[in-house]
Design a protein around this motif. Structure first.
Motif, short mmCIF file in Angstrom:
data_model
loop_
_atom_site.label_atom_id
_atom_site.label_comp_id
_atom_site.label_asym_id
_atom_site.label_seq_id
_atom_site.Cartn_x
_atom_site.Cartn_y
_atom_site.Cartn_z
N VAL A 1 -4.33 -12.31 0.65
CA VAL A 1 -3.26 -11.85 -0.23
C VAL A 1 -3.28 -10.33 -0.29
CG1 VAL A 1 -4.70 -11.99 -2.31
CG2 VAL A 1 -2.21 -12.12 -2.54
N VAL A 2 -2.11 -9.73 -0.40
CA VAL A 2 -1.97 -8.29 -0.62
C VAL A 2 -1.31 -8.08 -1.98
CG1 VAL A 2 -0.94 -6.14 0.19
CG2 VAL A 2 -1.76 -7.83 1.85
N PHE A 3 -1.98 -7.31 -2.84
CA PHE A 3 -1.44 -6.99 -4.16
C PHE A 3 -0.82 -5.60 -4.13
CE2 PHE A 3 -5.22 -9.64 -5.05
CZ PHE A 3 -4.61 -10.68 -5.70
N TYR B 1 -8.13 0.61 -2.45
CA TYR B 1 -8.07 1.82 -1.64
C TYR B 1 -7.81 3.04 -2.52
CZ TYR B 1 -7.66 -1.60 2.09
OH TYR B 1 -7.88 -2.66 2.93
N PHE B 2 -8.33 4.22 -2.05
CA PHE B 2 -8.28 5.40 -2.92
C PHE B 2 -7.93 6.70 -2.19
CE2 PHE B 2 -10.82 2.26 -5.11
CZ PHE B 2 -10.18 2.24 -6.35
N PHE C 1 -6.03 -2.13 7.34
CA PHE C 1 -6.61 -3.47 7.31
C PHE C 1 -5.62 -4.40 8.00
CE2 PHE C 1 -7.21 -7.70 5.70
CZ PHE C 1 -8.58 -7.84 5.57
N GLN C 2 -6.11 -5.20 8.94
CA GLN C 2 -5.23 -6.09 9.69
C GLN C 2 -5.71 -7.54 9.61
OE1 GLN C 2 -5.33 -4.17 13.58
NE2 GLN C 2 -3.41 -3.10 13.14
N VAL C 3 -4.84 -8.41 9.15
CA VAL C 3 -5.07 -9.85 9.21
C VAL C 3 -4.73 -10.28 10.63
CG1 VAL C 3 -4.32 -12.11 8.36
CG2 VAL C 3 -4.51 -10.16 6.78
N LEU C 4 -5.66 -10.98 11.28
CA LEU C 4 -5.46 -11.40 12.67
C LEU C 4 -5.32 -12.91 12.79
CD1 LEU C 4 -8.18 -9.18 14.41
CD2 LEU C 4 -5.76 -8.64 14.08
N ASN C 5 -4.62 -13.32 13.81
CA ASN C 5 -4.46 -14.74 14.08
C ASN C 5 -5.65 -15.33 14.85
OD1 ASN C 5 -2.64 -17.04 13.80
ND2 ASN C 5 -2.48 -16.99 16.03
N ASP C 6 -6.37 -14.44 15.56
CA ASP C 6 -7.56 -14.86 16.32
C ASP C 6 -8.43 -13.62 16.53
OD1 ASP C 6 -6.38 -13.45 18.50
OD2 ASP C 6 -5.29 -15.26 19.09
N ASN C 7 -9.33 -13.65 17.49
CA ASN C 7 -10.25 -12.53 17.69
C ASN C 7 -9.69 -11.43 18.59
OD1 ASN C 7 -10.34 -13.84 20.14
ND2 ASN C 7 -12.57 -13.82 20.32
N GLN C 8 -8.40 -11.45 18.86
CA GLN C 8 -7.76 -10.44 19.70
C GLN C 8 -7.12 -9.35 18.85
OE1 GLN C 8 -8.16 -10.59 23.16
NE2 GLN C 8 -9.56 -12.19 22.41
N THR C 9 -7.28 -8.11 19.27
CA THR C 9 -6.80 -6.99 18.46
C THR C 9 -5.27 -6.94 18.35
OG1 THR C 9 -6.81 -5.53 20.41
CG2 THR C 9 -8.81 -5.60 19.07
N LYS C 10 -4.58 -7.60 19.26
CA LYS C 10 -3.11 -7.55 19.24
C LYS C 10 -2.48 -8.66 18.40
CE LYS C 10 -3.17 -4.15 22.21
NZ LYS C 10 -2.86 -2.76 21.77
N SER C 11 -3.29 -9.58 17.88
CA SER C 11 -2.73 -10.75 17.18
C SER C 11 -2.56 -10.48 15.69
CB SER C 11 -3.65 -11.97 17.39
OG SER C 11 -4.92 -11.76 16.80
N VAL C 12 -1.93 -9.36 15.37
CA VAL C 12 -1.81 -8.92 13.98
C VAL C 12 -0.74 -9.72 13.23
CG1 VAL C 12 -1.32 -6.97 12.47
CG2 VAL C 12 -2.55 -6.60 14.63
N VAL C 13 -1.14 -10.31 12.12
CA VAL C 13 -0.24 -11.07 11.25
C VAL C 13 0.28 -10.19 10.11
CG1 VAL C 13 -0.09 -13.04 9.65
CG2 VAL C 13 -1.38 -13.25 11.79
N LYS C 14 -0.61 -9.34 9.57
CA LYS C 14 -0.26 -8.45 8.46
C LYS C 14 -1.08 -7.19 8.56
CE LYS C 14 1.51 -7.26 4.42
NZ LYS C 14 2.97 -7.00 4.22
N GLU C 15 -0.44 -6.06 8.29
CA GLU C 15 -1.12 -4.76 8.32
C GLU C 15 -0.96 -4.08 6.97
OE1 GLU C 15 -1.42 -1.95 11.90
OE2 GLU C 15 0.31 -1.17 10.78
N TYR D 1 -2.01 -0.49 -2.88
CA TYR D 1 -2.28 -1.76 -2.21
C TYR D 1 -3.72 -2.22 -2.43
CZ TYR D 1 2.03 -0.53 0.20
OH TYR D 1 3.32 -0.18 0.48
N SER D 2 -3.89 -3.51 -2.42
CA SER D 2 -5.20 -4.12 -2.56
C SER D 2 -5.19 -5.43 -1.78
CB SER D 2 -5.51 -4.39 -4.04
OG SER D 2 -6.75 -5.04 -4.19
N VAL D 3 -6.32 -5.76 -1.16
CA VAL D 3 -6.41 -6.94 -0.30
C VAL D 3 -7.53 -7.85 -0.78
CG1 VAL D 3 -6.89 -7.75 2.05
CG2 VAL D 3 -5.60 -5.64 1.71
N ALA D 4 -7.30 -9.15 -0.68
CA ALA D 4 -8.37 -10.12 -0.92
C ALA D 4 -8.30 -11.18 0.17
CB ALA D 4 -8.24 -10.77 -2.30
#
Length: 222
Positions: free
Chosen positions: A20-22, A151-152, A164-178, A185-188
């Motif tokens: 989640v991104v707040f 973040y500050f 911070f990047q949420v990935l679909n797998d272990n590949q750097t290009k599989s970004v779901v959310k940045e 912003y805050s991430v959990a």
């Protein structure tokens, strides 16, 4: 200080895992005060030299092999260690840390994540990531069940990377959310075998360190 209601009532994304991104968990004035007094002492230095072969073998597209970052443990609940080096922290930081230790904060994270945190130990860390830093795709340690990040940096140029990047797998290009490391912003995330994520490389042209605070709930080893 923290908008605990927003955390408690946050909507976890389920694909590809729980994240989640707040926005604006802290009000503007508090953000500004925390940014101005982000600590500079008692940090331990780490380097990308600790695992160069791993970076070269799997992620040859990234050339930053000799990066630096600085980590400071400020609270460690396990083994009753408690607070570490807090005398230099400003009043606003002291207040935020006190709130992070309340049952209300733990309860909000528990309701958000769906993880029973009764037997979990809370760890709180400061990070200062230097230009050139990046964190390769990983899923976190198997006992690191829930992580919450604030973040500050008052300003951050998206061209600097460091997201911070949420990935679909272990590949750097599989970004779901940045997520850009800005204070609104805050991430959990909830750890699982699919919880791939990374921090994109911080450009050597960045004019400041990437600043963050991590709250980590560790499961018991037993």
């Amino acid at each position: 200080m923290l908008n605990l209601s927003a955390i408690q009532n946050g909507t976890m994304q389920e694909i590809p895992y729980k994240w989640v991104v707040f926005e604006n968990l802290l009000d503007k004035q508090t953000q500004t005060e925390l940014i101005k007094t982000f600590p500079t002492k008692h940090f331990q230095e780490y380097s990308g030299k600790s695992h160069p072969s791993l970076l070269e073998e799997y992620y040859a597209e990234y050339t930053y092999k000799d990066y630096q970052f600085f980590r400071r443990y400020v609270f460690y609940e396990k083994d009753g260690k408690g607070f570490q080096h807090t005398a230099d922290l400003s009043e606003v930081w002291q207040k935020l840390l006190e709130e992070l230790l309340t049952p209300d904060y733990r309860s909000a994270i528990e309701q958000l994540s769906g993880v029973n945190l009764k037997n979990h130990s809370l760890e709180i860390r400061f990070f200062r990531d230097r230009p050139g830093f990046w964190n390769r795709p990983h899923t976190d340690h198997q006992l690191k069940n829930v992580t919450h990040i604030l973040y500050f940096n008052e300003e951050w140029n998206p061209e600097w990377g460091g997201c911070f990047q949420v990935l679909n797998d272990n590949q750097t290009k599989s970004v779901v959310k940045e997520v850009i490391p800005l204070p609104q912003y805050s991430v959990a995330i909830v750890r699982c075998d699919r919880s791939w994520h990374m921090v994109s490389p911080i450009s050597l042209n960045a004019t400041q360190d990437r600043l963050s605070l991590h709250m980590i709930f560790w499961a018991s080893e037993s």
